[in-house]
Design an enzyme around this catalytic site. Structure first.
Site, PDB file in Angstrom:
ATOM      1  N   GLY A  31      24.380  69.801  32.568  1.00 42.17           N
ATOM      2  CA  GLY A  31      26.103  69.143  33.390  1.00 42.17           C
ATOM      3  C   GLY A  31      27.027  69.186  33.063  1.00 42.17           C
ATOM      4  N   ASP A  86      25.546  59.572  30.731  1.00 39.65           N
ATOM      5  CA  ASP A  86      26.154  59.345  31.638  1.00 39.65           C
ATOM      6  C   ASP A  86      26.929  57.211  32.160  1.00 39.65           C
ATOM      7  OD1 ASP A  86      25.195  61.065  34.027  1.00 39.65           O
ATOM      8  OD2 ASP A  86      23.448  60.455  33.784  1.00 39.65           O
ATOM      9  N   GLY A  99      21.881  64.221  36.220  1.00 38.94           N
ATOM     10  CA  GLY A  99      21.587  65.813  36.954  1.00 38.94           C
ATOM     11  C   GLY A  99      20.384  66.128  36.682  1.00 38.94           C
ATOM     12  N   GLU A 105      15.561  67.049  28.350  1.00 38.62           N
ATOM     13  CA  GLU A 105      16.554  66.479  27.145  1.00 38.62           C
ATOM     14  C   GLU A 105      15.966  65.569  26.292  1.00 38.62           C
ATOM     15  OE1 GLU A 105      20.829  66.831  30.293  1.00 38.62           O
ATOM     16  OE2 GLU A 105      19.160  64.969  30.377  1.00 38.62           O
TER      17      GLU A 105
HETATM   18  C1  5RP Z   1      21.760  66.081  33.115  1.00 42.12           C
HETATM   19  C2  5RP Z   1      22.476  64.606  32.022  1.00 42.12           C
HETATM   20  C3  5RP Z   1      24.156  64.912  31.902  1.00 42.12           C
HETATM   21  O1  5RP Z   1      24.285  64.930  30.588  1.00 42.12           O
HETATM   22  C4  5RP Z   1      24.281  63.860  32.394  1.00 42.12           C
HETATM   23  O2  5RP Z   1      24.661  63.478  33.638  1.00 42.12           O
HETATM   24  C5  5RP Z   1      25.818  64.293  32.511  1.00 42.12           C
HETATM   25  O3  5RP Z   1      26.878  64.876  33.117  1.00 42.12           O
HETATM   26  P1  5RP Z   1      28.021  65.713  33.675  1.00 42.12           P
HETATM   27  O4  5RP Z   1      28.693  65.683  31.813  1.00 42.12           O
HETATM   28  O5  5RP Z   1      28.309  66.470  34.558  1.00 42.12           O
HETATM   29  O6  5RP Z   1      28.985  64.210  33.676  1.00 42.12           O
HETATM   30  O7  5RP Z   1      22.864  63.651  31.798  1.00 42.12           O
HETATM   31  O8  5RP Z   1      20.507  65.192  33.451  1.00 42.12           O
END
Ligand code: 5RP
Length: 220
Positions: A31, A86, A99, A105
């Site tokens: 991300g 998120d 993402g 993850e």
């Molecule tokens: C990706 C994720 C990210 O950690 C999440 O979407 C946060 O993203 P960002 O740091 O761009 O705000 O889970 O799969």
């Protein structure tokens, strides 16, 4: 994203450097916040043994900095995993997968001793679920899984234009009324055809580094 939010992401990411132990392998999420972490980690690349990565995107960024990326199957000891979210609540339960990298993850988070979540303070919520819950699904099961999710009270939307690093599709589930995140995480995982869902409740974060206008708040 505002400039301020972007700056807070960078601050949270740089604060995570304090948790890097020398001569260890680092678990790296995915991300825009993690991208700042990878850039910061590059300044320590000679102190670490390498990284395991949760996505092709993070792998490419790590390699571009000259950081060795190891295969998780060859790694038994992973002291820390650093990733964004998120949404995160006061119990350090999270929604992840905006993402699309949720499955890798969650696997790396399971292996790691400590999950350190790096976020700007816009990600902190009283209750999870305003952000739609991503669910990674085997492609041929998409319609079946969507029907089962409706029975659980959610409104699934097929994320367009995305195939995950594992060759699957993502359903983003809106309007869940999440009273018990651990139970919902298990219910979603129980649907045949679901690979993973983006509720990280059973195994949440161990530490959250939350960047706000007054600096970094560390929550354990
Ligand atoms: C990706 C994720 C990210 O950690 C999440 O979407 C946060 O993203 P960002 O740091 O761009 O705000 O889970 O799969």
């Amino acid at each position: 994203m505002s400039r301020t939010q972007d700056e807070l992401k960078r601050q949270a990411a740089e604060a995570a450097l304090d948790f890097i132990e020398p001569n260890t392998i680092i678990g790296v999420g995915t991300g825009s916040t993690v991208n700042y972490f990878i850039d910061a980690l590059a300044t320590r690349k000679h102190d670490i043994e390498g990284a395991v990565s949760s996505s092709e995107a993070s792998t490419a960024r790590l390699k571009a900095h000259g950081i060795e990326v190891l295969e998780l199957n060859h790694v038994a000891d992973l002291p820390v995993y650093i990733d964004g979210a998120d949404e995160i609540d006061a119990h350090l339960r999270m929604v992840k997968g905006g993402g699309g990298a949720l499955t890798r993850e969650k696997i790396i988070a399971a292996v790691a001793d400590k999950f350190i979540c790096i976020v700007d303070n816009s990600k902190v919520v009283g209750r999870l679920g305003a952000f739609p819950i991503p669910v990674e699904v085997i492609p041929m099961a998409r319609s079946y899984v969507a029907r089962e999710i409706v029975k659980l009270g959610g409104d699934p939307v097929w994320r367009q234009g995305i195939t995950t690093d594992n060759g699957n599709v993502i359903l983003d589930v809106h309007n869940f009324d999440i009273v018990d995140p651990v139970q919902l995480e298990q219910q979603l995982n129980g649907i045949v055809g679901v690979v993973t869902n983006g509720l990280f409740a059973k195994r949440g974060a161990d530490i959250a580094l939350i960047a706000g206008s007054n600096g970094i708040e560390k929550v354990t």
